[in-house]
Design an enzyme around this catalytic site. Structure first.
Site, PDB file in Angstrom:
ATOM      1  N   PHE A  28       0.859  -1.192   0.000  1.00 41.82           N
ATOM      2  CA  PHE A  28       0.000   0.000   0.000  1.00 41.82           C
ATOM      3  C   PHE A  28       0.889   1.233   0.000  1.00 41.82           C
ATOM      4  CE2 PHE A  28      -2.443   3.492   1.717  1.00 41.82           C
ATOM      5  CZ  PHE A  28      -3.598   3.400   0.959  1.00 41.82           C
TER       6      PHE A  28
ATOM      7  N   ASP B  89       9.196   2.618   1.639  1.00 46.28           N
ATOM      8  CA  ASP B  89       8.036   3.361   2.126  1.00 46.28           C
ATOM      9  C   ASP B  89       7.896   3.064   3.614  1.00 46.28           C
ATOM     10  OD1 ASP B  89       5.559   4.235   2.900  1.00 46.28           O
ATOM     11  OD2 ASP B  89       4.493   3.469   1.140  1.00 46.28           O
TER      12      ASP B  89
ATOM     13  N   LYS C 187       2.541   9.554   8.322  1.00 45.66           N
ATOM     14  CA  LYS C 187       1.812   9.108   9.526  1.00 45.66           C
ATOM     15  C   LYS C 187       2.364   9.649  10.858  1.00 45.66           C
ATOM     16  CE  LYS C 187      -1.004   5.416   7.824  1.00 45.66           C
ATOM     17  NZ  LYS C 187      -0.680   4.902   6.497  1.00 45.66           N
TER      18      LYS C 187
HETATM   19  C1  LIG Z   1      -0.919   5.200   5.064  1.00 50.57           C
HETATM   20  C2  LIG Z   1       0.133   4.824   4.110  1.00 50.57           C
HETATM   21  C3  LIG Z   1       0.359   5.565   2.929  1.00 50.57           C
HETATM   22  C4  LIG Z   1      -0.522   6.701   2.513  1.00 50.57           C
HETATM   23  O1  LIG Z   1      -0.442   7.786   3.377  1.00 50.57           O
HETATM   24  P1  LIG Z   1      -1.500   8.984   3.248  1.00 50.57           P
HETATM   25  O2  LIG Z   1      -1.001   9.981   4.240  1.00 50.57           O
HETATM   26  O3  LIG Z   1      -2.839   8.419   3.588  1.00 50.57           O
HETATM   27  O4  LIG Z   1      -1.439   9.475   1.855  1.00 50.57           O
HETATM   28  C5  LIG Z   1       1.413   5.193   2.131  1.00 50.57           C
HETATM   29  N1  LIG Z   1       2.209   4.156   2.441  1.00 50.57           N
HETATM   30  C6  LIG Z   1       2.024   3.423   3.553  1.00 50.57           C
HETATM   31  C7  LIG Z   1       2.956   2.304   3.868  1.00 50.57           C
HETATM   32  C8  LIG Z   1       0.967   3.717   4.418  1.00 50.57           C
HETATM   33  O5  LIG Z   1       0.759   2.980   5.505  1.00 50.57           O
END
Ligand SMILES: *Cc1c(COP(=O)(O)O)cnc(C)c1O
Length: 400
Positions: free
Chosen positions: A138, A223, A252
Site C-alpha cells: 500500500f 516506504d 503518519k
Molecule cells: C498510510 C500509508 C500511505 C498513505 O499515506 P497517506 O497519508 O494516507 O497518503 C502510504 N504508504 C504506507 C505504507 C501507508 O501505511
C-alpha cells in the site's frame, strides 16, 4: 446536538469515502479518547499509526501553540527555521543527506517516484522508468501511488492507471530478480507491509533486495510511512535489517498528528531534483514542522520511548500468543515488530472490532479484513494492554 443529528449531518455533507463507526470523538489525552457522549476509549489504533506519542502530547501541543503565535505559513521561496531544524534531525538520525517535505504519505511516495524516474533518466536512458513494487503493498491513493499499490481492489474503477509499474510477491527474491530488466529504475517496498496485513519479510530479504539493486544500478525506495517514527521499536524499520535505502518516505507518525510527509534521499540521488522540478505549497510549513520537531525530539529523548515501545511490544505479543493458544481454532497467527502488531484470524475480524468498540477499545483491521491490527501509541502501558486483553478474551469467548 444529539449524536443522531451529528451523524446525520456527517452523512449528509461529507463524501462517503469511509464507512465510519457510529461514534463522534471529541477529546484525547495519552492513549485515551472520549466521544461526545462522554464514553471513554483506549485507542489501540492510534489514528492508524499516527499518534506515536498518544493524543495531545504536551510537548507537541506547546510547540504548535508557540509556532502558531509566531508564524503559521510562508512560501518555500524563503528559508523556514522549523523546516531546517526538522530536516537536520531527520538527516542526523537516518541514512539520508537531504529531505523534501510534503503533506501526506501518498505525496511523499509521489515525490519518491518522480525522483527515481528523474535520476534514472539522467544517469541511464529515457526508457528506464519502470518501478517494481510488491503485491499486497500500500503506497497511497493518488493515481501514481495507487498504481504502485499492488492490490487491485484499490485500483478498480480508476483505470487507466499510470504506466511503468510491475508487481511481484512480497518476500520472494527470485520473483523480484526475474522481474528486473533494462527498463527497471527502482524497487519500491514497505519494509513491513502495513495495510496488506502486517506482513514481515524473512530476515535476509531486504539485504538480498539491496544487493540486487546494487548489482543492477537500481534505486531502493523504502516506504516507511507506517513503519517509521519508532513504530517497529527502532526509529526506522530499515535499521532492523542492516541495510540502507536510497530513498525513504515518511508521514503518519512524523508530525505527532499534524499532516506532514517527507521524502528523504542520499546526496547523489537527491541531486536529480533541481529548483522547479518538484514543489509543494504547504510542504514543510512552519506550523507542521514545529510539531514534527517536538515529536521526533520526544521519541528520541534518552531512547526512553523506543525502549518502552520494545518492552510493551514483548508483553503485548506474549499476551496475544496466550490468547492464540486458547483460541487456536480461530487465531491463525500473531505477528509484529515493535508496536505494529497483527492477529490473523480464520474469519472476518469486523465483529471483533465492533465488539471491542462497544467495550471501549479502538482497534483496526488490515489485509483481507481477517487481520486485527494494533498500532497503539508507543507510550501505551501494561495496564492498557491488560485492559485490551480482558476485552479480547471476553469477546472472542462469545465465539465472534
Ligand atoms: C498510510 C500509508 C500511505 C498513505 O499515506 P497517506 O497519508 O494516507 O497518503 C502510504 N504508504 C504506507 C505504507 C501507508 O501505511
Amino acid at each position: 446536538m444529539e449524536i443522531k443529528k451529528v451523524i446525520e449531518d456527517s452523512d449528509r455533507y461529507i463524501m462517503h469515502t469511509y464507512s465510519r463507526f457510529p461514534v463522534v470523538l471529541r477529546k484525547g489525552r495519552g492513549i485515551k479518547v472520549w466521544s461526545t457522549t462522554g464514553k471513554e476509549y483506549l485507542d489501540f489504533l492510534g489514528g492508524i499509526a499516527v499518534n506515536v506519542l498518544g493524543h495531545c502530547h504536551p510537548k507537541v501541543v506547546v510547540a504548535i501553540q508557540k509556532q502558531a503565535q509566531r508564524l503559521i505559513h510562508v512560501s518555500n521561496f524563503y528559508h523556514i527555521e522549523p523546516q531546517i531544524k526538522l530536516a537536520k534531525l531527520l538527516v542526523i538520525n537516518s541514512f539520508a543527506d537531504k529531505v523534501f517535505f510534503c503533506n501526506s504519505g501518498a505525496e511523499a511516495n509521489e515525490a519518491a517516484i518522480k525522483l527515481a524516474r528523474k535520476y534514472a533518466k539522467e544517469h541511464y536512458d529515457q526508457n528506464r522508468f519502470e518501478i517494481i513494487t510488491a503485491l499486497n503493498s500500500f503506497h497511497g491513493r493518488t493515481l501514481a501511488t495507487l498504481t504502485a499499490t499492488g492490490q487491485e481492489k484499490f485500483q478498480k474503477g480508476f483505470e487507466p492507471l499510470v504506466p511503468g509499474f510491475k508487481y511481484v510477491p512480497f518476500n520472494d527474491i527470485n520473483a523480484l530478480q526475474a522481474a528486473i530488466n533494462q527498463n527497471t529504475c527502482a524497487i519500491m517496498l514497505e519494509p513491513i507491509q502495513g495495510e496488506g496485513g502486517i506482513n514481515i519479510p524473512s530476515d535476509d530479504y531486504l539485504k538480498n533486495v539491496r544487493e540486487l539493486c546494487d548489482k543492477h544500478g537500481l534505486l531502493l525506495i523504502l516506504d516507511e510511512v507506517q513503519t517509521g517514527m519508532g513504530r517497529t521499536g527502532k526509529l526506522f524499520a530499515y535499521e532492523h535489517y542492516n541495510i540502507t535505502p536510497d530513498i525513504m518516505t515518511l508521514a503518519k507518525g512524523l508530525g505527532g498528528g499534524v499532516p506532514i510527509g517527507a521524502m528523504l534521499a542520499t546526496e547523489k540521488v537527491s541531486s536529480a531534483f533541481q529548483p522547479r522540478t518538484h514543489a509543494s505549497t504547504f510542504g514543510g510549513n512552519p506550523l507542521v514542522c514545529a510539531a514534527a520537531v517536538a515529536t521526533i525530539e520526544a521519541v528520541l529523548e534518552d531512547g526512553f520511548v523506543l525502549d518502552h515501545c520494545n518492552r510493551m511490544a514483548k508483553y503485548f505479543m506474549e499476551r496475544l500468543n496466550q490468547l492464540k493458544e486458547y483460541y487456536h481454532d480461530r487465531v491463525i497467527e500473531v505477528r509484529g515488530k515493535g508496536l505494529l502488531i497483527a492477529m490473523e484470524l480464520s474469519r472476518d475480524g469486523l465483529p471483533i472490532v465492533n465488539a471491542c468498540l462497544e467495550r471501549g477499545i479502538l482497534i483496526g483491521s488490515a489485509g483481507g479484513g481477517n487481520v486485527l491490527r494494533f498500532t497503539p501509541p508507543l507510550i501505551v502501558e501494561k495496564k492498557d494492554v491488560d485492559q485490551l486483553m480482558d476485552v479480547l478474551e471476553d469477546v472472542m469467548g462469545k465465539s465472534l
